[in-house]
Every structure is written in C-alpha cells, then in structure tokens.
Design a protein around this motif. Structure first.
Motif, mmCIF file in Angstrom:
data_model
loop_
_atom_site.group_PDB
_atom_site.id
_atom_site.type_symbol
_atom_site.label_atom_id
_atom_site.label_comp_id
_atom_site.label_asym_id
_atom_site.label_seq_id
_atom_site.Cartn_x
_atom_site.Cartn_y
_atom_site.Cartn_z
ATOM 1 N N VAL A 1 0.956 -1.022 -0.046
ATOM 2 C CA VAL A 1 -0.047 -0.100 0.083
ATOM 3 C C VAL A 1 0.880 1.239 -0.196
ATOM 4 O O VAL A 1 0.632 2.199 -0.732
ATOM 5 C CB VAL A 1 -0.877 0.019 1.304
ATOM 6 C CG1 VAL A 1 -1.717 1.182 1.492
ATOM 7 C CG2 VAL A 1 -2.063 -1.230 1.146
ATOM 8 N N ASN A 2 1.885 1.021 0.627
ATOM 9 C CA ASN A 2 2.890 2.384 0.803
ATOM 10 C C ASN A 2 3.448 2.785 -0.447
ATOM 11 O O ASN A 2 3.698 3.797 -0.925
ATOM 12 C CB ASN A 2 3.857 2.031 1.635
ATOM 13 C CG ASN A 2 4.579 3.272 2.624
ATOM 14 O OD1 ASN A 2 3.352 4.003 2.964
ATOM 15 N ND2 ASN A 2 5.563 3.383 3.038
ATOM 16 N N LYS A 3 3.624 1.389 -1.344
ATOM 17 C CA LYS A 3 4.155 1.746 -2.623
ATOM 18 C C LYS A 3 3.324 2.604 -3.566
ATOM 19 O O LYS A 3 3.401 3.427 -4.358
ATOM 20 C CB LYS A 3 4.743 0.529 -3.274
ATOM 21 C CG LYS A 3 5.999 -0.010 -2.614
ATOM 22 C CD LYS A 3 6.041 -1.559 -3.467
ATOM 23 C CE LYS A 3 7.106 -2.356 -2.671
ATOM 24 N NZ LYS A 3 7.317 -3.812 -3.271
ATOM 25 N N LEU A 4 2.059 1.924 -3.459
ATOM 26 C CA LEU A 4 0.795 2.742 -4.255
ATOM 27 C C LEU A 4 0.601 4.248 -3.920
ATOM 28 O O LEU A 4 0.414 5.033 -4.697
ATOM 29 C CB LEU A 4 -0.682 2.229 -3.875
ATOM 30 C CG LEU A 4 -0.736 0.946 -4.466
ATOM 31 C CD1 LEU A 4 -2.283 0.265 -4.094
ATOM 32 C CD2 LEU A 4 -0.689 0.695 -6.020
ATOM 33 N N VAL A 5 0.880 4.618 -2.679
ATOM 34 C CA VAL A 5 0.627 5.819 -1.982
ATOM 35 C C VAL A 5 1.839 6.657 -2.595
ATOM 36 O O VAL A 5 1.711 7.982 -3.072
ATOM 37 C CB VAL A 5 0.849 6.072 -0.455
ATOM 38 C CG1 VAL A 5 0.834 7.300 -0.180
ATOM 39 C CG2 VAL A 5 -0.517 5.282 0.056
#
Length: 802
Positions: free
Chosen positions: A636-640
């Motif tokens: 999710v952090n990568k998406l953000v």
C-alpha cells in the motif's frame, strides 16, 4: 483535516455493508447532496493556498460530446486531488455563449441569415437558442459528478459564468481599452481571410486546410508584342479579372524569350507584364502562372514582395464586385462557372482536368476561404513573437511534447491578429466616432457598452468639440473574448488584491486542437495586459477515437453519446475508463461501450472487497503487525508514493492501473485469501494480537486505497468510506507514505503471487478443490516468515522450507 466531517453520518464504524453490488442509482442522491449543501464552494476566507483551474467553457448550443465529458471528468480528478492535498480549489464552470456558433445555431433554427432581420431581433433569437440549451450542459456535468464550486450563475468567485454576461463582456471591453491606450491596437485596410459562410473576417488560427476536388483549366492568353498564344493553367478562372502579372521560373528555358514582354488576359483584355520569378513551378501545369490579387496566400505574398496594387474582385458580402465585370453579383462558384462558359464560347479554354486542390477552409463553417480587402482592428503580435516563444518554453506542459504544437504555431505567425468581426452576437467594440472629424472616442472602463445603440458617454469630441457621434458596429473575435477566462476567474481589474495573491492561474486544461487559438491567444493577450505569464501548467488532452483508432464522427456512425453512457452505466465506469485510458503518452483515447462497461467489473470487485472487510472492526490502536500484514502495508505504501507523484503531474492513468491490479491480484487474490482465517479466528486458534493485526491491515489497506481512488471514483469511494468510517472521504487528507524505515520482506510480491498460483493450478490439474488438503509441502525459505498464513491458506498439513 481527516477529523473534519462535512456531510458524513458521524464518527465511528457503521454496520456491515449490506448492498451486494455497486448500482448507478446510488450516484444521483450523492450528487444532489453535494450540490444542495454547496460542499465544494470556493472559500474566500480560507488561508489555504489557492489552486485555480481555468476550465474551457463549452458552447452550450450543442450537447456535451464524449471528448468534453472526458476532459471535464479528468479536470474534476485534478480538483478533487488538490482539495485532498490542502488547497482551496477554484474550479468554476464557464459556459461559452458568444460568437459564430451561437449565431449559426439561430440561423438554422429560424431559417434566416444575418441581415434578414434587425440586429436587436437577431440577438433575441440567439438568446432564445441559448436558454433552451444551457441547462442540458449543466445536467450532464452534474450527473458525471463534477465538483464545480457552484451551480448558480453569478459574479462571485467560483460561480458559473457566462461569456455573454454584462460582467464578462465589460472585462473584455476593458482589456481592449487598456491595449488601445498602450498603443497595441490599430486599424488598417488590408487583405484578410474572409469566410463567405460566416460572413466575416477570420484569423489565420481559424483556418484549416482540406484537399477538395476542383478543375484545372488550361486557358489561352496572348503575347501583345508577337501575337503568339500562351497557355496558363488555373483553378481560379473567375479571378482572371484581377491578374497583375504572368510569371515563369528563371530556370525554365521554354519561356526565356517572354521575359519583359506583355501578356493580354482573355475576355478582359488587360495588359500585364511577363517576368521570371521562382514562385512559378516548372512541373506544375504549363509552367506559366497568372498572379491574381488574393487568389491564395502565394498571391498575397507575391503582391507584397513586388509592391503591386491588388485589385479585389470579391466584396464584403462574399459576392463578386464591380471589378469582376459581367460576373458582378454572383457567388464565387457561380462566377467560376460563368467564366468557363464565356471561355468556351470564345474558344479560349484548351482543356479541363480533375484535380485535388489543397484549399483553405473555415474551421467552423467548413466554407472555402476567400481573401478580400477590409478595414479591421488589429492587435500587435509580430513584435512579441520572441517573447511568446520564451513563454511557451516556460509553461509546464503535460505531456511535454504538446509544447511543440504551440512553438510551431508561433513560428508560423506572419501578420498581426485581426480582432474585429462583422457579426452581431458577441462583445461589441467600445468605440464611438465624432460625426464631424471621425476621431475615435473610447469610454471609461468598468461598464458594458453597446455603441451601436447606446449614447456616447462623452458630451463633446475632445478633438474638435463637436457634439454628435455614431457608434462602432463591429464586434470582437470570439478568441479575444475567450482569452479573458483566466483573468476573469482571478478577478483581474475587479479585485486587485485577490488577483495579486492568486495569479498566475495554476492550470489551463484543454484540447490539442485549440492550442494555436485559445492557449496561444490567452498567453499573448494576458501577457500584453499584465506583463506576466498567466499559467503555470497546461494540460493538453487528445482526441477520443473508436476501437479501431478512427476519429468519431456522425458520418461514420461511431459517435458515443455521454448521456447514453450515463443512462446505461452511470458515471463511475466512465470515470474509471477516463483514468485507465487517459495516458498522455498516447496520442488518442480509445473509446467504446465495451471498454467503458469493462471497468464496471473493477468497481464491483472493490465493492465486494469492502463488504468483506466491513465484517471486521478496525482496532482503535495499531497492533504489532504480523509479517503478512507488514507485507500488505508495504505494498500500500508503494501505491501511495507513486499515486501522489503521478497525480502531481496529472497522470491518473498509471495509479488507476496500479490500483486496479492491486485490488484484483495483490489484495483480493493473495492477501485476503492468506489472512481471512486469521481475521475470522472462528476456532480461537490465534491470539488477540494476531487477529487484530489482520483486521487492522485489512481496514488500513482498503481505506487507503479508497482515498487514493477518491478523485477518480468519487461516488463509490464516498459511499464505502462513509459506511466504513462515518466520514466524508473528500474532506480527508490524501494519504502520506508511512514514516520510518520500511522492513523489507525476503520475498517479492511477484514471487508470492507465482507461488500461490502454482499451488492453485496444481490442485485444479488434479481435479481437486482449492480447499483440499495438501499432506506435506516444501517451499523456499524466503516464505518462512509468512509460513503460518500460507499453511492455512492452502490447507497444508506439514509445511517445511528449503
């Protein structure tokens, strides 16, 4: 910011989501709520930085087409993202109600032409057309979920504005007065582009070129000194009456003996010199050319170079004039036919052959352009071409390749901008003239003037003292009006403090086909007024084409009506399609009902995932996370990180595609399957911490993805986030990447997906259920840290790692 609850149900988790699927009927009450509660109004008292969008005002006399719908949906994504990043977003709806398209619509509806009725009567006809169509435009945008600041017309910041309102028109007139006082406007009688269909002068930027069928006519001229016949080919026999010279190429040995002699034109018997000149093409026709007054751009340039006095045979009414002799009063096409008849009768036409001629035509009416001499007002632009090139390089273009379109146009500009038109429904040029000395008189700024019917605001002429005046009856080119849009929304010359604080405008979004008009003229005019560049960014949209890459048109029958899209699918599938398809690195957006409908599957998947997650309350405090939960948080952090970076550059395609892949593959197929047993904990096999870790990660991942997707799909995300958290997602902060060092996993997401797919495939190949037991299995040791979840996911009795 996240605690702000504008329009939500209150704090705390709601019950499990009961509806089984997303339905388009959910959209309308949400859109109505946003509109009625004025949730996106511009806040003049806010201390937040202003992000301003100079929206392209659509003409209201035609329905919103698929290209406009896509452009406004993407603009709405920009606006929603900027609100979530802490900006006070200025996002007004402008409606273009000026100019030729409105007049032509009135002519079609009432079966008249300009001049058939009085000016006042014609203006009333135009207004009746406008009142019937403006509401349809607003309704389409409303159904698409566009978050304009306001849905009422007015003069406050963010209100809907009409380009024919007295307030807007008065600002256009003020700009003319300022430019006049700067010495940048002058009047001159010169050859201009003239559209017979529109009945007015048009600028070079409004001319396009088309290959049209024509006839190439070989016609006999005579050499005065020798009596010999010479053959000249032309597609414009009706302009023989304006011929001023016959030329041949200096390298053409066939005609060197004609140098300095005199040609006698057929029918008219006019004597003209014969000279060598490089404009003549040796391999075109017979190699001899007749140079007529304003037959095409080559003729115009030639007459200027040779200092020849043009004889214009076409009048301001588009008909042949007294210089055309027996053709006077005929249209150009009629005159061409009549001239051919006479040439045949006199045995002066040698032959005709079909040809295709690259013809300048009016961008609006598609009528072939003529070149006639008319007195018009001009805005100086030739003196600042170098500055315009500097400004074009200073604007941040998205995509950067669009910059070259503007640079190429600037380099092609060859005359000053003719800004006056001979029509009715447009902003009037604010000038009166002294009836005695003809001195032009401009009024004070700040009011809307109609000189053709209003009394002059001056009692006496400042030059001669005479007390009688007559008003100017010409109007402005529509681009002279449209180029005011960023100044208008930023309250230029109306609220100096607001303009100084918020200029330049943050963004100009528009189509590539009007870079040479709306973008160029806005940058030019607003620079001449303010001395500054009026935009930071320019986002350039490309064409919408069908599945085969063909441009949509009524004749091809491949038009897709946005209203039909909304009726069949609602707004959200269309919005998702806009994001997925909207890759500015491609030249065009491919559109079909199948492509739009296909995105509905992803919306349904998001809904189903949210229904599942809603069964598990989110712990109030973040627990210590299990390895599988740390992994999904990392993903999710990568998406953000990537979404914020891309959204800042107006790229919604890349994050939308990544979110789609994440929802289908990473989250639903792998993570949920891996941790759902731990989240349920039906048999009490897991500790409270282990269960809460799964519940926290499930909720955190979903809520974060919904916030990332909120600008793209505002209805769906609003409904789900409200159900999950009780808050309005559109008034939460855009997600920030998790702080602190990221604890990397020993495996990659791709490796995990490959592992799971392999196990499922092996079971399917054996004809077994995916839930069937695996007695024992070895896995690479990189998966050891999530071994407990993998063992339960695949029902493995004995799992070892190698």
């Amino acid at each position: 910011m996240e605690t702000k609850n504008k329009g939500g149900k209150g704090e705390g988790r709601q019950s499990k989501i009961e509806e089984k699927r997303w339905d388009k009927v959910i959209e309308i009450p949400i859109a109505r709520k946003w509109k009625d509660n004025k949730l996106y109004a511009f806040d003049r008292k806010s201390k937040k930085p202003v992000y301003s969008i100079d929206t392209p005002p659509p003409y209201v006399n035609t329905p919103v087409h698929i290209g406009q719908a896509a452009t406004y949906v993407l603009m709405d994504m920009f606006a929603r993202f900027r609100r979530m990043t802490g900006h006070n977003v200025l996002f007004p709806l402008g409606l273009d109600r000026n100019g030729l398209p409105i007049e032509m619509a009135a002519e079609r509806k009432f079966g008249i032409k300009l001049g058939d009725v009085t000016r006042e009567r014609f203006i009333k006809m135009c207004r009746s057309v406008l009142e019937e169509s403006s509401s349809a435009t607003e309704e389409t945008f409303f159904r698409l979920g566009i978050s304009f600041n306001s849905w009422k017309a007015g003069e406050e910041v963010g209100d809907i504005y009409h380009t024919d309102s007295p307030d807007y028109r008065s600002l256009t007139q003020d700009s003319f007065i300022d430019l006049w006082n700067k010495g940048l406007i002058y009047e001159d009688d010169r050859i201009n582009n003239f559209c017979p269909g529109c009945g007015t002068t048009i600028a070079d930027a409004e001319v396009i070129y088309r290959d049209l069928p024509s006839k190439f006519n070989d016609i006999i001229f005579r050499v005065k000194e020798t009596g010999e016949k010479i053959i000249i080919g032309t597609t414009r026999p009706e302009l023989i009456c304006t011929c001023a010279m016959v030329i041949f190429n200096p390298k053409d040995d066939r005609y060197r003996s004609l140098e300095g002699k005199t040609a006698v034109t057929p029918v008219f018997g006019k004597e003209v010199p014969i000279k060598s000149h490089p404009y003549a093409e040796m391999d075109k026709g017979t190699g001899l050319m007749m140079m007529c007054s304003a037959g095409d751009l080559t003729d115009i340039r030639f007459f200027r170079e040779m200092n020849l006095e043009p004889l214009i045979a076409i009048g301001s009414n588009g008909l042949m004039n007294e210089h055309a002799g027996f053709m006077k009063g005929l249209t150009v096409q009629q005159a061409r036919g009549k001239m051919i008849e006479v040439l045949i009768e006199k045995k002066l036409l040698v032959k005709q052959k079909d040809t295709v001629h690259r013809t300048p035509v009016c961008e609006r009416s598609k009528d072939p352009i003529e070149f006639i001499s008319m007195k018009e007002f001009y805005l100086k632009q030739m003196d600042c071409k170098k500055k315009m090139l500097e400004l074009a390089k200073k604007i941040s273009f998205y995509s950067p390749r669009s910059r070259q379109i503007m640079i190429d146009w600037i380099n092609s500009v060859s005359i000053d901008w003719p800004i006056s038109r001979r029509r009715y429904y447009a902003t009037e040029i604010p000038i009166w003239y002294c009836a005695k000395c003809k001195h032009p008189i401009l009024p004070p700024k700040g009011e809307y003037y109609q000189p053709w019917k209003d009394k002059c605001p001056w009692e006496t002429c400042p030059k001669c003292g005479h007390g009688e005046f007559y008003g100017e009856d010409r109007v402005f080119d529509t681009w002279f009006d449209s180029s005011m849009s960023p100044l208008y929304i930023l309250k230029y010359s109306r609220d100096g403090e607001f303009f100084r604080r918020n200029s330049p405008c943050s963004l100009r979004p528009q189509g590539k086909e009007i870079i040479r008009t709306w973008l160029y003229y806005t940058v030019l005019k607003d620079y001449l007024l303010t001395g500054e560049l009026i935009f930071r960014d320019a986002w350039i949209n490309y064409h919408i084409v069908d599945d085969n890459g063909k441009k949509m048109s009524k004749s091809l029958g491949n038009i897709i009506d946005p209203q039909e899209v909304i009726k069949r699918f609602g707004a959200e599938p269309f919005r998702m399609w806009c994001a997925i398809e909207g890759n500015l690195e491609n030249t065009d957006f491919r559109c079909s009902f199948d492509r739009i409908e296909g995105t509905h599957k992803t919306l349904t998947k998001i809904w189903n995932v949210a229904r599942f997650v809603s069964m598990f309350p989110k712990p109030g405090k973040r627990p210590e996370l299990e390895p599988a939960d740390r992994w999904i948080m990392n993903e999710v952090n990568k998406l953000v990180k990537n979404a914020r970076k891309c959204y800042e550059k107006y790229d919604f395609h890349t994050p939308a595609a990544e979110i789609k892949h994440f929802i289908w593959e990473t989250f639903a197929s792998n993570y949920i399957e891996m941790v759902k047993t731990r989240a349920y904990n039906e048999n009490g096999d897991f500790s409270k911490q282990e269960q809460e870790s799964a519940c926290f990660a499930l909720n955190h991942a979903l809520e974060t993805v919904l916030r990332l997707l909120a600008p793209v799909n505002p209805f769906l995300t609003y409904r789900l986030y409200e159900e999950l958290t009780g808050k309005d997602i559109h008034f939460t902060e855009f997600p920030e990447p998790e702080k602190g060092p990221e604890k990397k996993m020993q495996f990659t997401t791709e490796e995990l997906a490959e592992l799971n797919s392999g196990i499922w495939k092996a079971k399917k190949d054996k004809g077994e259920s995916l839930k069937s037991e695996i007695e024992k299995m070895e896995m690479p040791k990189k998966f050891r840290e999530i071994g407990s979840d993998l063992r339960r996911m695949h029902n493995i009795s004995k799992l070892s790692f190698v």
